[in-house]
Design an enzyme around this catalytic site. Structure first.
Site, PDB file in Angstrom:
ATOM      1  N   GLU A   1       2.620   5.003  -4.004  1.00  0.00           N
ATOM      2  CA  GLU A   1       2.557   5.924  -5.159  1.00  0.00           C
ATOM      3  C   GLU A   1       3.869   6.688  -5.382  1.00  0.00           C
ATOM      4  OE1 GLU A   1       0.128   5.551  -2.846  1.00  0.00           O
ATOM      5  OE2 GLU A   1      -0.996   4.298  -4.231  1.00  0.00           O
TER       6      GLU A   1
ATOM      7  N   ASP B   1       0.858  -1.194   0.000  1.00  0.00           N
ATOM      8  CA  ASP B   1       0.000   0.000   0.000  1.00  0.00           C
ATOM      9  C   ASP B   1       0.892   1.240   0.000  1.00  0.00           C
ATOM     10  OD1 ASP B   1      -2.346   1.525   0.232  1.00  0.00           O
ATOM     11  OD2 ASP B   1      -2.393   1.379   2.424  1.00  0.00           O
TER      12      ASP B   1
ATOM     13  N   ASP C   1      -9.010   3.361  -2.660  1.00  0.00           N
ATOM     14  CA  ASP C   1     -10.059   3.770  -1.727  1.00  0.00           C
ATOM     15  C   ASP C   1     -11.331   4.249  -2.422  1.00  0.00           C
ATOM     16  OD1 ASP C   1      -8.174   3.099   0.073  1.00  0.00           O
ATOM     17  OD2 ASP C   1      -7.678   5.143   0.667  1.00  0.00           O
TER      18      ASP C   1
HETATM   19  O1  MIG Z   1      -3.762   6.112   4.500  1.00  0.00           O
HETATM   20  O2  MIG Z   1      -3.723   0.924   5.715  1.00  0.00           O
HETATM   21  O3  MIG Z   1      -5.968   2.054   0.310  1.00  0.00           O
HETATM   22  O4  MIG Z   1      -6.935  -0.123   1.755  1.00  0.00           O
HETATM   23  O5  MIG Z   1      -6.973   0.104   4.560  1.00  0.00           O
HETATM   24  C1  MIG Z   1      -4.616   5.006   4.357  1.00  0.00           C
HETATM   25  C2  MIG Z   1      -4.893   1.665   5.843  1.00  0.00           C
HETATM   26  C3  MIG Z   1      -3.793   3.765   4.241  1.00  0.00           C
HETATM   27  C4  MIG Z   1      -5.014   2.964   2.308  1.00  0.00           C
HETATM   28  C5  MIG Z   1      -5.477   1.737   1.592  1.00  0.00           C
HETATM   29  C6  MIG Z   1      -6.518   1.040   2.419  1.00  0.00           C
HETATM   30  C7  MIG Z   1      -5.965   0.705   3.780  1.00  0.00           C
HETATM   31  C8  MIG Z   1      -5.471   1.971   4.465  1.00  0.00           C
HETATM   32  N1  MIG Z   1      -4.473   2.640   3.629  1.00  0.00           N
END
Ligand code: MIG
Length: 715
Positions: A373, A370, A443
């Protein structure tokens, strides 16, 4: 306007590269097939009066550049943009773009598809998108210019002709798809060169496959990965146990449970907070015994923290990004954090090894990447943040869109080294990233709009070579409702990657969260999904091997049918299943368009003539699944998790048309292998042709290098 000299290279008869100066593609290495096209097979390349390129096939112009001078695009009226005034957005003054690739849109009805994960309808014409991976979790919609992925591939349909364009640069670029001038499609870039690939072919499938031959091959996941994933930010230990227990006791299918960021110790990656998830190893082992794998989230950013081994060890090899030579610090979940330079082999090796050790130590099955980016809390990373790389210094402006790819590549190597297929999921990606990982689209929110969008979004990802893709079923942000949750699961039931996930603080959306009726419907559909796994798994194989999308818009198979070119709420799952779910609140029936041929309702056996619309009843517990008459589909029965070793019998569904004697048969080539190792790369797999004749299933083993014994039973 004078244009610079443009070069045309034939990669093969379907792929051309047109450029003034080539982009440097060394960071993502395209898979250019050997150049071997004979003169006779070359499409006719002509030049317009101004020197721009045009292409004719069979005497018809199928593609034409159109010179775009530097003042072509009107300036945005930024003064009227409130978001700009309030400082949320930067001015977008395209006049300064160094590179302007203009392509003529030859007709008013031309359609433009592609560009990866945009939260939009299939046809992107009239919009503008920017390839710069972003992680903005506000409500995504069709005018949202950037999402998590930068996939610079578009496909254009004009009349009966199709072409594709790929812009091979990781720098930020803008696709104006006829927004500022309805007759011109433009690609603008400040740092990328005038250089693109052009794909020609007779059908959209030709184009998509030609593109895939350049950026692929994509990941081929385990069979298990195609089961159901349950997630929530963040399950506690007790919640996870309760969840797995219910699934096992109630025969509710489940293959994976996901652990979100709170399992970590202070958000330090590769650590476990033993207060949050005590005896995590025991938990993972117990779950495994019940057929459930554990997937843990890992963010790239490493907490800047004296004494924390990951920080100290990577620091020792100077493996973090720098700014003007000094360690670059931003803020992410753990507070002050630094960014690994995955562009360097020794850094990748380090993360590959700790990923492996971490998974072994606890018995973790997969990693969910995650925030890659890469995301940050204190404003975006400056363009000149440095990734010292192996051979040259890579600055953030070039690295940004590739950061998620290099992270995923690192994670996937931890699996490959052990002859295991990677169980890796990413949010950020570039065009070539599906080689290493599955993906989800970030999201979304619990909105009917986002349920509707999930279909064209995942269909488009499939056109772009990202087959193993899905969205958060039920919606991530905001509160879902009973009806939305049910309809969402129904609509996404054939999505290659199927996960229910929701954000911290939102209404719970596990299968039992809305009482008995919801639970029963949810269960019915999960069980349906599991029945189709042999079919879906084979579709994944065909996607991996030949670049054939498994979750596709109807036009891919019916390109001659004008009616289907903008159908966003029906999906072809392979070449023989058409899924038309309800995606609107309150609907109990919907219009279903069926293309040419005969179609059989999977649930009732009723036959329909194609080529027209029907109004089909779909009460809350049903969805529209139509199978091509005569089609054979391999199914499994009675499984609540996927273990290929335990699958010994295939049930053969035959879409019998009540109006013929049942002897029409569209056979299916089932793919089978061990479902988990990389041996398929060495040819260790079976291909089993399944036909139906004389009232029974007939089998022909076309390839038998794995040698699985399977019983086939006609339903
Ligand atoms: O700033 O890890 O897209 O699936 O639950 C949010 C917490 C960070 C974004 C992800 C989401 C995840 C969440 N993350």
């Amino acid at each position: 306007m004078k244009i610079k000299e443009r070069y045309v290279e034939f990669v093969n008869e379907n792929i051309l590269r047109i450029y003034e100066k080539k982009n440097d593609t060394s960071l993502f290495g395209l898979n250019e097939p050997e150049r071997n096209v004979t003169v006779e097979k070359r499409p006719a390349v002509g030049r317009n009066a101004d020197g721009s390129i045009c292409i004719r096939r069979n005497g018809v112009t199928v593609f034409s550049e159109k010179a775009v001078d530097k003042d072509h695009a009107p300036e945005e009226k930024v003064n009227f943009d409130i978001a700009f005034k309030e400082g949320h957005k930067k001015s977008d003054n395209r006049r300064s773009y160094k590179t302007r690739i203009g392509i003529a849109l030859l007709g008013e009805e031309d359609k433009i598809y592609g560009l990866g994960d945009k939260a939009a309808f299939l046809n992107r014409r009239g919009y503008e998108y920017v390839s710069k991976n972003s992680d903005d979790p506000t409500q995504h919609n069709e005018t949202y210019r950037s999402l998590y992925k930068s996939v610079n591939f578009i496909m254009v349909n004009h009349d009966r002709t199709w072409y594709g364009v790929f812009y091979p640069s990781s720098y930020e670029c803008t696709f104006d798809l006829g927004k500022h001038d309805p007759d011109i499609l433009c690609i603008y870039s400040d740092k990328g060169e005038y250089d693109y690939y052009l794909f020609l072919g007779d059908s959209p499938l030709d184009i998509v496959r030609a593109y895939y031959s350049l950026v692929g091959p994509g990941i081929f996941t385990t069979m298990k990965f195609m089961g159901y994933h349950q997630s929530r930010w963040s399950y506690t230990d007790a919640e996870a146990h309760e969840l797995v227990r219910r699934h096992a006791e109630e025969d509710l299918p489940l293959d994976f449970i996901h652990f979100d960021i709170d399992y970590m110790d202070g958000y330090r990656v590769y650590t476990v907070n033993e207060n949050y998830v005590p005896e995590f190893k025991k938990t993972c082992e117990e779950f495994k015994k019940q057929g459930v794998g554990v997937i843990t989230i890992i963010d790239p950013a490493v907490k800047k923290d004296k004494g924390y081994s990951v920080y100290e060890e990577v620091k020792k090899i100077r493996g973090f990004a720098t700014l003007k030579g000094k360690e670059y610090v931003n803020e992410v979940w753990p507070g002050d954090a630094v960014y690994p330079d995955y562009f360097r082999k020794d850094v990748r090796d380090y993360f590959k090894n700790i990923t492996k050790k971490f998974m072994e130590k606890y018995g973790i099955t997969g990693i969910w990447g995650d925030m890659n980016e890469p995301a940050s809390f204190k404003g975006p990373l400056p363009e000149d943040v440095e990734f010292p790389g192996d051979e040259r210094m890579i600055l953030h402006d070039e690295a940004h869109n590739l950061y998620g790819e290099y992270m995923s590549r690192t994670l996937s190597e931890s699996f490959r080294e052990e002859n295991k297929r990677p169980t890796v999921i990413t949010r950020a990606a570039f065009a070539t990233t599906a080689r290493y990982t599955a993906s989800w689209n970030g999201d979304n929110q619990s909105l009917w709009d986002h349920l509707r969008t999930s279909l064209p979004q995942v269909m488009t990802m499939n056109l772009c070579g990202f087959f193993m893709n899905g969205v958060d079923v039920g919606g991530f942000g905001n509160d879902t409702t009973k009806e939305l949750l049910i309809r969402w699961l129904e609509a996404d039931i054939f999505m290659p990657y199927l996960r229910n996930h929701s954000a911290l603080g939102t209404k719970r959306q596990e299968p039992w969260s809305f009482g008995c009726e919801t639970y029963e419907i949810y269960k019915k559909f999960l069980r349906l999904r599991y029945e189709f796994i042999p079919y879906l798994y084979t579709l994944q194989w065909q996607a991996y091997k030949y670049g054939t999308p498994m979750f596709a818009p109807l036009f891919l198979y019916y390109p001659g049918d004008e009616r289907v070119k903008e159908i966003n709420d029906e999906v072809m799952v392979g070449d023989r299943i058409l899924h038309a779910p309800v995606v609107d609140q309150g609907e109990k029936r919907r219009v279903v368009y069926l293309p040419e041929g005969r179609w059989i309702d999977y649930f009732t056996g009723k036959a329909y003539d194609g080529g027209r619309d029907y109004i089909v009843d779909m009460p809350i517990d049903s969805t529209g699944i139509f199978v091509k008459a005569g089609a054979v589909i391999p199914l499994m029965k009675g499984k609540t998790y996927v273990d290929p070793k335990e699958i010994n019998e295939i049930f053969v569904y035959h879409a019998k048309d009540p109006e013929d004697r049942g002897d029409i048969c569209l056979p299916f080539d089932l793919h089978w292998d061990d479902g988990e190792s990389l041996d398929y790369e060495k040819g260790v797999y079976d291909t089993i042709k399944i036909k139906v004749g004389n009232g029974k299933a007939e089998i022909e083993r076309l390839k038998n290098d794995f040698g699985k014994e399977l019983r086939f039973t006609l339903l």
